[in-house]
Design an enzyme around this catalytic site. Structure first.
Site, mmCIF file in Angstrom:
data_model
loop_
_atom_site.group_PDB
_atom_site.id
_atom_site.type_symbol
_atom_site.label_atom_id
_atom_site.label_comp_id
_atom_site.label_asym_id
_atom_site.label_seq_id
_atom_site.Cartn_x
_atom_site.Cartn_y
_atom_site.Cartn_z
ATOM 1 N N ARG A 119 57.517 73.302 65.971
ATOM 2 C CA ARG A 119 58.962 73.131 65.611
ATOM 3 C C ARG A 119 60.383 74.020 66.022
ATOM 4 O O ARG A 119 59.731 75.565 66.147
ATOM 5 C CB ARG A 119 58.697 73.465 64.265
ATOM 6 C CG ARG A 119 59.820 73.034 62.935
ATOM 7 C CD ARG A 119 59.001 73.397 61.961
ATOM 8 N NE ARG A 119 60.513 73.055 60.513
ATOM 9 C CZ ARG A 119 60.362 73.439 59.924
ATOM 10 N NH1 ARG A 119 58.910 74.403 59.455
ATOM 11 N NH2 ARG A 119 61.446 73.422 58.888
ATOM 12 N N HIS A 120 60.716 74.170 65.850
ATOM 13 C CA HIS A 120 62.211 75.101 65.781
ATOM 14 C C HIS A 120 62.049 76.001 65.420
ATOM 15 O O HIS A 120 61.092 76.034 64.290
ATOM 16 C CB HIS A 120 63.847 73.880 65.874
ATOM 17 C CG HIS A 120 63.294 73.717 64.748
ATOM 18 N ND1 HIS A 120 63.657 74.506 63.173
ATOM 19 C CD2 HIS A 120 63.072 72.846 63.954
ATOM 20 C CE1 HIS A 120 63.877 73.947 62.253
ATOM 21 N NE2 HIS A 120 64.307 73.044 62.599
ATOM 22 N N TRP B 75 69.805 77.056 56.675
ATOM 23 C CA TRP B 75 69.161 75.051 56.304
ATOM 24 C C TRP B 75 67.753 75.481 55.495
ATOM 25 O O TRP B 75 67.187 75.322 54.891
ATOM 26 C CB TRP B 75 69.321 73.865 56.519
ATOM 27 C CG TRP B 75 71.272 74.042 55.674
ATOM 28 C CD1 TRP B 75 71.825 74.356 55.187
ATOM 29 C CD2 TRP B 75 71.747 72.305 55.615
ATOM 30 N NE1 TRP B 75 73.245 73.978 55.199
ATOM 31 C CE2 TRP B 75 73.055 72.335 55.871
ATOM 32 C CE3 TRP B 75 71.177 70.964 56.317
ATOM 33 C CZ2 TRP B 75 73.956 71.347 55.887
ATOM 34 C CZ3 TRP B 75 72.136 70.036 56.418
ATOM 35 C CH2 TRP B 75 73.762 70.706 56.087
ATOM 36 N N ASN B 76 67.206 75.952 56.563
ATOM 37 C CA ASN B 76 65.756 76.419 56.133
ATOM 38 C C ASN B 76 65.473 76.943 55.657
ATOM 39 O O ASN B 76 64.577 76.949 53.886
ATOM 40 C CB ASN B 76 64.525 76.522 57.378
ATOM 41 C CG ASN B 76 64.753 75.778 58.330
ATOM 42 O OD1 ASN B 76 64.804 76.088 59.778
ATOM 43 N ND2 ASN B 76 64.096 74.406 57.899
ATOM 44 N N GLY C 251 67.673 67.001 58.354
ATOM 45 C CA GLY C 251 67.602 65.892 58.930
ATOM 46 C C GLY C 251 68.286 66.077 60.478
ATOM 47 O O GLY C 251 68.226 66.484 61.463
ATOM 48 N N ARG D 125 68.989 73.756 67.488
ATOM 49 C CA ARG D 125 68.563 74.324 66.606
ATOM 50 C C ARG D 125 66.607 74.324 67.365
ATOM 51 O O ARG D 125 66.374 75.110 67.497
ATOM 52 C CB ARG D 125 67.221 74.179 64.827
ATOM 53 C CG ARG D 125 67.339 72.717 64.364
ATOM 54 C CD ARG D 125 67.250 72.699 63.160
ATOM 55 N NE ARG D 125 67.058 71.236 63.056
ATOM 56 C CZ ARG D 125 67.692 70.136 62.487
ATOM 57 N NH1 ARG D 125 69.145 70.427 63.187
ATOM 58 N NH2 ARG D 125 67.364 68.616 62.144
ATOM 59 N N GLU E 179 65.580 64.652 65.311
ATOM 60 C CA GLU E 179 64.960 64.743 64.157
ATOM 61 C C GLU E 179 65.741 63.330 63.283
ATOM 62 O O GLU E 179 67.097 62.866 63.484
ATOM 63 C CB GLU E 179 65.461 65.563 63.487
ATOM 64 C CG GLU E 179 65.502 65.532 61.608
ATOM 65 C CD GLU E 179 63.508 66.060 61.684
ATOM 66 O OE1 GLU E 179 62.726 65.037 61.727
ATOM 67 O OE2 GLU E 179 62.790 66.401 61.682
#
Length: 181
Positions: free
Chosen positions: A8-9, A14-15, A22, A64, A88
């Site tokens: 995963r990036h 936003w994380n 999304g 990302r 995504e």
């Protein structure tokens, strides 16, 4: 058996803010770039030690994921290409909202639902399963750099999962997973 690697990036704003990214193109934080460099060094060590083999990196075109993949490619010397099908899932009305929102948790178990302008889980699974079927057919070993929604589908390709397990599945930023065709 042929391995497939997935990561995963790195971390995004936003994380950190616990928001659903999304299909919205959110960049990496400084920590996200650092995670990607650490991942690149880890993969290089494993390649140099002969613990793993990777021929190609394929990545989501969203910044990302693609920027994470670029760090890994620069460190390892592996070739990199963007793959549109790794973008995504578009969560429609849920993009930018809280990841742990109760109604979103319910809705993401409705696999035909398009989230008012988004993409259904079924359509997402179709494009990812088609890609995995293609990757399985050649003699190359791939590292996929993409998103949490994508790893959920990849995991379901290799393992039976209940709807609840599917909805709850995820990995950490820059966590490296190995699957076998």
């Amino acid at each position: 058996m042929k391995p497939l690697y997935f990561t995963r990036h790195g971390e995004t704003v936003w994380n950190v803010e616990n928001k659903i990214c999304g299909a919205t193109d959110i960049g990496l934080t400084e920590r996200g770039h650092e995670q990607a460099v650490l991942l690149g060094n880890l993969i290089k060590e494993k390649l140099d030690a002969g613990e793993i083999r990777i021929d190609w990196i394929i990545a989501s075109p969203l910044s990302r994921a693609y920027d994470t993949a670029k760090h890994v490619a620069e460190i390892t010397g592996l070739p990199l290409r963007a793959e549109e099908r790794l973008r995504e899932q578009n969560f429609g009305k849920w993009e930018g909202t809280a990841r742990n929102g109760q109604q979103f948790r319910v809705d993401k178990r409705k696999f035909v639902n398009s989230y008012e302008g988004g993409e259904s889980m079924l359509r997402l699974a179709q494009r990812i399963y088609n890609l995995l079927d293609e990757l399985k057919k050649d003699d190359k070993i791939y590292l996929i750099v993409a998103h949490n929604g994508i790893v959920r589908v990849v995991n379901s390709y290799f393992y039976d999962m209940t709807n609840e397990e599917y909805g709850d599945f995820g990995i950490k930023n820059c966590e490296l997973k190995e699957y076998a065709f």
